[in-house]
Structure formats: C-alpha cells, structure tokens
Enzyme design. Structure first.
Site, mmCIF file in Angstrom:
data_model
loop_
_atom_site.group_PDB
_atom_site.id
_atom_site.type_symbol
_atom_site.label_atom_id
_atom_site.label_comp_id
_atom_site.label_asym_id
_atom_site.label_seq_id
_atom_site.Cartn_x
_atom_site.Cartn_y
_atom_site.Cartn_z
ATOM 1 N N GLU A 1 0.778 -1.229 -0.198
ATOM 2 C CA GLU A 1 0.239 -0.002 0.041
ATOM 3 C C GLU A 1 0.847 1.164 0.004
ATOM 4 O O GLU A 1 0.699 2.327 -0.644
ATOM 5 C CB GLU A 1 -0.853 0.109 1.219
ATOM 6 N N LYS B 1 24.245 0.598 -0.383
ATOM 7 C CA LYS B 1 23.618 -0.683 0.414
ATOM 8 C C LYS B 1 23.805 -0.694 1.706
ATOM 9 O O LYS B 1 24.858 -0.051 2.301
ATOM 10 C CB LYS B 1 24.375 -1.951 0.175
ATOM 11 N N CYS C 1 10.452 -2.645 -4.508
ATOM 12 C CA CYS C 1 10.281 -3.648 -3.667
ATOM 13 C C CYS C 1 10.561 -4.811 -4.763
ATOM 14 O O CYS C 1 10.479 -4.954 -5.893
ATOM 15 C CB CYS C 1 8.701 -3.806 -3.360
ATOM 16 N N TRP D 1 20.153 -12.579 -3.617
ATOM 17 C CA TRP D 1 18.935 -11.837 -3.771
ATOM 18 C C TRP D 1 17.708 -12.839 -3.836
ATOM 19 O O TRP D 1 16.693 -12.562 -4.178
ATOM 20 C CB TRP D 1 18.908 -10.882 -5.249
ATOM 21 N N GLU E 1 27.252 -7.510 -1.996
ATOM 22 C CA GLU E 1 26.189 -7.487 -0.865
ATOM 23 C C GLU E 1 26.588 -8.285 0.449
ATOM 24 O O GLU E 1 26.078 -7.926 1.522
ATOM 25 C CB GLU E 1 25.062 -7.745 -1.363
ATOM 26 N N HIS F 1 27.906 -6.527 -14.516
ATOM 27 C CA HIS F 1 27.312 -5.302 -13.963
ATOM 28 C C HIS F 1 27.518 -5.231 -12.511
ATOM 29 O O HIS F 1 26.984 -6.233 -11.937
ATOM 30 C CB HIS F 1 26.040 -4.980 -14.685
ATOM 31 N N GLU G 1 27.618 1.315 -11.069
ATOM 32 C CA GLU G 1 27.196 2.592 -10.661
ATOM 33 C C GLU G 1 28.156 3.200 -10.393
ATOM 34 O O GLU G 1 29.068 3.048 -9.598
ATOM 35 C CB GLU G 1 26.269 2.033 -9.545
ATOM 36 N N HIS H 1 17.926 5.631 -11.118
ATOM 37 C CA HIS H 1 16.910 5.573 -9.912
ATOM 38 C C HIS H 1 16.402 7.268 -9.646
ATOM 39 O O HIS H 1 15.550 7.340 -8.734
ATOM 40 C CB HIS H 1 17.709 5.307 -8.703
#
Length: 770
Positions: free
Chosen positions: A16, A114, A517, A562, A606, A643, A667, A696
């Site tokens: 929402e 991150k 998301c 991920w 990550e 990438h 990036e 972004h």
C-alpha cells in the site's frame, strides 16, 4: 521473559505504501491522503505486534522512503542545494531521495548505498561545513504521540549518533570531530523531548559497531555517548546492534551508562563467547537477537532454547527478539494461499516470527519447557527430510577442477581478438539491459499467469516489444543493443522460475529502496537448468539488427544473494550449482551467435562479510570462482560483460578485476564518479563503463552534464576501453524520460568522440579539456 522487535516491514502487506507514494509523485493524491494511508499502516503494524504479545514495540521504524534520510531530516542535515529549491518540507525530502527537475531548479538525488550487507539501500547523509545540526523535524515525536493516542507504549527508534557520523559524507573541510558537540546536543534534545512526552525507552541503532573498528572509532563512539548519556531525562537508552558481533567494543559498551544493549546471537560469530568471557553488566538489560531476522525459514526451538539457557547464565535481565529488523522479510506466510503446505510449514515471515517469539516466551516461562505443546509441535515441523538431493547436480559440482574456473587466453589477448571482431567505435554506447516495464507489459504478464491469454499471444506481444525496442535503439544510435527484458518480472525471480530447485511466493515482497520492492525466490533444493532460458528472445533480437545485441543473464552470486537461501548446505555449494546452470545458458547463447554476453553480478558486494578478516575465507574464495565458472568455457572472441551497482567497491577492486570479465559496468553517478579514481589507482585491467547518469531518479541529464562526466572519466582513466552507459537497468523508469536520457547519452558520447578526433590526440587524451 519479555520480547522485543527492532523494526517491522513498512511497505504494507499489499504494498500500500509503495502505490500511495508513487501516486503522490504523479499528483494522483495529496499529502493528506498519503498521510492517512501511512497512519493506517503504522496502526496495523503496532497492533499486530501487540496481538502477539510483543513487550517492546518500536515506533519511528516507519518511513516514506528511508530511515537514514529521516534521521538526516530530523537533524536538519538538508544540503543547501535542496533548500534553494524552496519546496514544501515533504517535497524537499523527496527531492533529496529522488532528485528534482522542474521550475524550481535541477538537482541530483543524494548518493545511495547498500545498508551494510543487505539488499536494502539507504540515502547517504551529507554534512556541509555550514550545516547546523539540531532537531528540526518532528516525525519521531509525532509517531510516538500517535501510538500514545492508541494506548500503545512504543520505543522510538533512531539511527545512532556514531553510525550516522560514520555513514555521512562530509562535503567540506569539517569531519566527524568538528560536528561531534552539535550532534551530542541534538541527540540530548531528542531525549529531553521524549522524556517530557513520557517515553520510557529509546532505541539507538548502532550497526556500525559490528564492523572493524579502529582505536579512533572507539574514541569517537565514547566521546559521543559519554556526554549524550549524561542527560537522559528519565528515558532509558538501548544501544542496538545487528548483522554481527561487537568484539572490538564489547567492554566499552559495558562501561558506558546504557540501560540496554542489543546483541546479535545469530550472525554475531563471537557474541556468545564474548558474553561468556566478559559477562554482562548487572545494571543493564540484554536485548538478545536469537531468531533470524533476515531469512524466511522457521526457527527450530531446540537450538534457540539452548542459546537462551546459555545467555541466562551470564546476564540477569534478558529480553528476546529477532537478530535485526524484520524489514528484510515479507509480511506473512498466511497470504501465500497457493503455496502447498509441504513448503509453507517450513517458512516464517515477519508475522510468523512474532508468533515464534510469543511461543518461545511461553516455553521459557514453563517449568517443563521441553514438554510444552509449542515445543512438541515445533519438533514435529522439523521431522523427516525436507528436500532430497539431486545426485546428478551433486556429482557435477564434485567433479569440478581448477581448469573449470580459468578462461583462456588471458584478457589482453582476448581484447585484441574482440576488437577485430566487433569493430566498435571509441567510447561505445550501450545500456545495462532492461527497458521500462510499461503498464501493458505488466498487464499481459499478469494475464498470461492467469491463463487468460495463450502462450502464443504472450510471446507475440513480447516479440513485438522487442522489435520496437531494437528499432528505437538503432534510431537513437546506440552501438550495442539489448532486447529489453520484457519477459522478466525481476532479474533474479525470472531466472529462479526457469531453474529447478526454487520455490516462489505471490506476496513475499521486501523493500529494496524507496518504492522499489522485490520478491526474492526461495532456494529450496539443488539447482539445475532443465531448458534454455533466454536464448529464444536473444536470437530473435539479434536477427533484427546488424549491430551487436547482448545476451542478458543474472550471475550466480547475485541469484544467491537476492534469494532467500537454504541453510542446510554451504553457500559455496549453492553458488557453484547455480553457476553451472548459468554456464549452460552462456554456452547456448554463444552457440547461437550471440557475441556479447552480460552476466550481471549486481549483488557481489552485498554479502561480503562486514569484517575484512573474513572476506576471503568466508566469501571471496568461492564468490569470485563462481563467476569465473560461468564464463570460463566461452571462445576468446565472445565478449563477457558484467554489471555491479550501489555498493562501495574501492576496497575489493582487485578481486573484481580477478573476475576476468572483458567489460565491467559500475554504478558511479550517485557517488559522484568516485570509483573512477579508484580504478586509476589500482591499475584496473578490465574495460569499464562507469554509469554516467542515475536511473533511480526521474530527472533527465542534459548533454553538457553527460559530456562533463565522460570528460572527467577520460582525464582519469583514458578513453581506451571506456564504455558509456547509464548506471543501472531502466526497468523502473518511464518511457519518455528513458529515451530522452539515452538520446542525450548518445549525443554526448558522439560529441566527446569528435573532440578527441579534432584534438588529434592519442586514444588516451588525459589532457582533454573539460
């Protein structure tokens, strides 16, 4: 025994918040309606925790975009370029998050990185020399008061002073030491105001304490908190850590006048041993993170109860909770109505983790804990074998040798071969892969899943989109094209759906950044490829043009990082299984005359351990080889790209070079091209494409801005081997802004190319004028 939660998911069980904020961006709703939706979500989250008997419920863990940005705004850390826009406060907040381009001006967004070793992204606060650090926002207090009105006592949560100053970017001459006194006064003001409002506790998140700390770091932490804690005004202060252990400052924490210390007993490798060796101060409460807040597997109570028993030998006052915020997991397994019970019985999302805490609380309180029904039901849940091994996959990974991880010939020899074959211009232009997922794309994918359109109709739609995408790329003049990835819902979920060994949810959404998301797949069993995944679409696109078209794949480490990984075999084994599956796809693409293959490792950084001493043994020793395994079998003339995005790469740049790709795109735009200087210093050998603009943000970079970025790159690393591209995929952007930005990118590259030719300099014009 009492229970606590560090933080709760905030996007809404049906996303929402995402849809409301995006509607606000489009002008579909106003600030009042957005606030109403947000208030309903906060109330829902507080009450679901209350219903599960959570004793310490957080507030201010909610955010419209990012909790670190919220902290910056609370303390007046709004850079002058955003103030100069003279927007309403809420719109200034979003300008910092997304950038702004309109009648008031044109500014880029704050840098995005991150959040430690997670897939959540935070906005990097900036501290200018002119910054006046003081309490200027009211969100923290408003939300505490909002909960009070609902007869809910909450524990306000805030990024701690040390972590804030360590994560911030200092844009002038000042550093942390120069702003320490103002920072202390600002946090004291927060405590004073909360004390007057009747708050009992505040939670100050200090995850930076689990990283490698220098003596200077510990001194800064101590010099911040000694004065800060001298003016608590009746509010108890919990210093909360997560994502690891506090081996460098455990004793320091014990001596400072904190009322509570939050420690991670799941990812903190030395947390239990530190407790055993040094004990725990009797005047403090230990907030023990004993269930995994980051993965989605049900907790086995037997192991946790042993940990709790050990903890209670050394600490008098103990509260139990998750190891970190539940922000990193979906809302509830109850929403997965199509997931068979054989799968769902093994899972625990945020709400189920609350239930686990409630049951553990009851079990620990019982005089015969191992005879309770809760304990017995939990043991039944883990009875039997969850998933049988795939012997073929196990045999293939076991048979790997050193040769399987080595590509021949070496990079310099491949470079000459590929240059002759591809015949690309200086400063070749390309994109990272995906193009906008427009409403028609999402609609037909949903219809195909519902089986209201046939496979033939669905594929024809995709072929038509690919054809249009190729034509438009040719029309604007890109040198290396992509097919657009219209068949993909997500760069990881899509590959998981095409491989054996994965399980998927319908509503398992997790916030990545802002309104973005993701729905991570679950690695359930051994992974293998049973059929081609991308070949059909890549071959079709390749036939439409004379220009090279990249085959687009997701790498094994990113698929692993991920996803929600299984925990019954080591990550190295999972990574190698996925690598072999993607290797098969790479060789298939090559066999179908795809000359450039991009294997994205966006998430390589990550899961790098937060302590450098653990990097190689625990991670890089298998993560880098997993990528090499994917491409080691291709011919020298096949150009392999990869990438990486939104991480700090400077301290592992040599390991990235060792991946042995032919071209790596990074990036770079949001971090002000900082990585370009790092590449120069390290003598980086791989050809590179540092992203020249931030995808972004909705703003469109003009040609001059892009030319300045390209020139800066050339002055630093030269033009030979330099690629020109955006900094990430274009999936989340709108059509108009995407094509306008790419037109400007192509024009900028062409004009700089012409400048080089006009100046009659060598291919590495370090003196190219800005």
């Amino acid at each position: 025994m009492r229970t606590f939660v560090i933080g709760y998911p905030r996007i809404g069980a049906s996303r929402e918040l995402k849809f409301a904020v995006e509607n606000y961006f489009k002008g579909g709703i106003g600030f009042g309606e957005l606030n109403r939706i947000a208030a309903n979500l906060r109330s829902t989250h507080w009450n679901v925790q209350k219903a599960h008997g959570i004793d310490f419920i957080p507030s201010n863990d909610f955010s419209f975009y990012d909790h670190v940005l919220d902290t910056a705004v609370l303390f007046n850390l709004i850079p002058e370029r955003y103030r100069a826009l003279e927007l309403a406060p809420f719109d200034t907040y979003f300008a910092m998050a997304r950038g702004y381009q309109g009648p008031r001006g044109d500014v880029k967004a704050l840098a995005m990185k991150k959040w430690f070793n997670t897939n959540y992204h935070y906005l990097v606060p900036e501290i200018e020399d002119t910054a006046q650090i003081q309490v200027a926002g009211s969100k923290l207090f408003d939300e505490y008061e909002e909960a009070q009105r609902q007869q809910l006592e909450t524990r306000p949560v805030l990024v701690g002073a040390f972590t804030l100053l360590k994560l911030a970017k200092y844009t002038g001459r000042k550093r942390a030491a120069h702003v320490m006194a103002d920072t202390v006064r600002a946090y004291q003001d927060v405590l004073n105001r909360l004390g007057k409002m009747g708050a009992r506790w505040i939670q100050l998140d200090e995850p930076y304490l689990v990283t490698d700390l220098t003596p200077e770091d510990i001194r800064l932490f101590t010099e911040l908190y000694h004065p800060l804690l001298s003016a608590k005004n009746g509010v108890k202060v919990l210093v909360q850590t997560y994502f690891g252990d506090v081996r460098d400052c455990y004793e320091t924490l014990q001596t400072l006048p904190f009322d509570g210390i939050g420690l991670d007993f799941v990812e903190g490798a030395q947390t239990l041993s530190l407790l055993r060796e040094h004990g725990f101060a009797e005047d403090k409460t230990l907030f023990a993170g004993i269930t995994n807040g980051r993965n989605i597997w049900a907790t086995r109570y037997a192991a946790v109860l042993r940990t709790i028993e050990d903890i209670r030998r050394h600490a008098r006052n103990v509260v139990i909770g998750p190891s970190c915020s539940l922000l990193h997991v979906p809302y509830s397994v109850k929403r997965e109505t199509r997931l068979p019970g054989e799968y769902s019985r093994h899972l625990a999302f945020a709400e189920e983790k609350l239930l686990e805490l409630s049951e553990l609380k009851q079990i620990v309180s019982d005089v015969r804990p191992f005879e309770t029904e809760w304990y017995k039901r939990n043991e039944e849940r883990f009875a039997g074998v969850r998933c049988a091994p795939d012997e073929g996959v196990r045999a293939r990974t076991a048979a790997l040798t050193e040769r399987d991880f080595t590509r021949l010939p070496a990079l310099p020899d491949r470079e000459a071969i590929q240059k002759n074959k591809l015949k690309l211009p200086l400063l070749p232009t390309t994109t990272i892969g995906s193009f906008p997922q427009t409403p028609d794309v999402r609609a037909i994918r949903a219809a195909y899943r519902r089986k209201t359109v046939s496979e033939t109709e669905y594929k024809q739609f995709l072929f038509d989109k690919i054809k249009t995408c190729i034509e438009r790329q040719e029309e604007i003049g890109l040198d290396v094209l992509v097919h657009g990835e219209f068949e993909r819902n997500d760069m990881v979920e899509y590959f998981g759906e095409c491989l054996e060994g994965f399980v998927f949810t319908d509503n398992g959404w997790v916030q990545s950044y802002g309104t973005r998301c993701v729905k991570p797949p679950i690695i359930w069993g051994d992974v293998r490829r049973s059929r081609p995944i991308t070949v059909e679409y890549a071959v079709y696109a390749n036939r439409l043009t004379d220009r090279p078209v990249k085959g687009m794949l997701t790498g094994p480490v990113t698929i692993l990082n991920w996803s929600f990984p299984r925990e019954d075999i080591p990550p190295k084994q999972i990574a190698f299984q996925i690598a072999l599956a993607i290797r098969d796809e790479v060789l298939d693409l090559e066999a179908h005359q795809i000359d450039i293959i991009q294997i994205d490792e966006a998430a390589l950084r990550e899961k790098l351990p937060l302590r450098q001493s653990d990097w190689h043994e625990q991670y890089l020793s298998w993560a880098i080889p997993a990528f090499r395994l994917v491409h080691s079998g291709v011919k020298p003339e096949t150009q392999v790209h990869t990438h990486m995005c939104y991480s700090q790469f400077g301290d592992m740049i040599r390991e990235i070079d060792a991946m042995d790709a032919d071209v790596i795109t990074f990036e770079a735009s949001r971090s002000d091209l900082e990585i370009v200087e790092t590449l120069r210093r390290s003598g980086f050998q791989t050809r590179v494409g540092p992203g020249v603009y931030d995808i972004h943000s909705p703003r469109i970079p003009d040609v001059d801005e892009l030319k300045q970025a390209i020139r800066r790159m050339i002055r630093t690393i030269g033009s030979a081997g330099l690629w020109i591209n955006p900094d990430c995929g274009l999936k989340t952007r709108g059509e108009a802004e995407t094509w306008a930005s790419l037109r400007n990118l192509v024009q900028a590259a062409a004009e700089v190319r012409a400048e080089i030719e006009t100046l009659s300099v060598c291919p590495d014009p370090a003196g190219l004028a800005p």
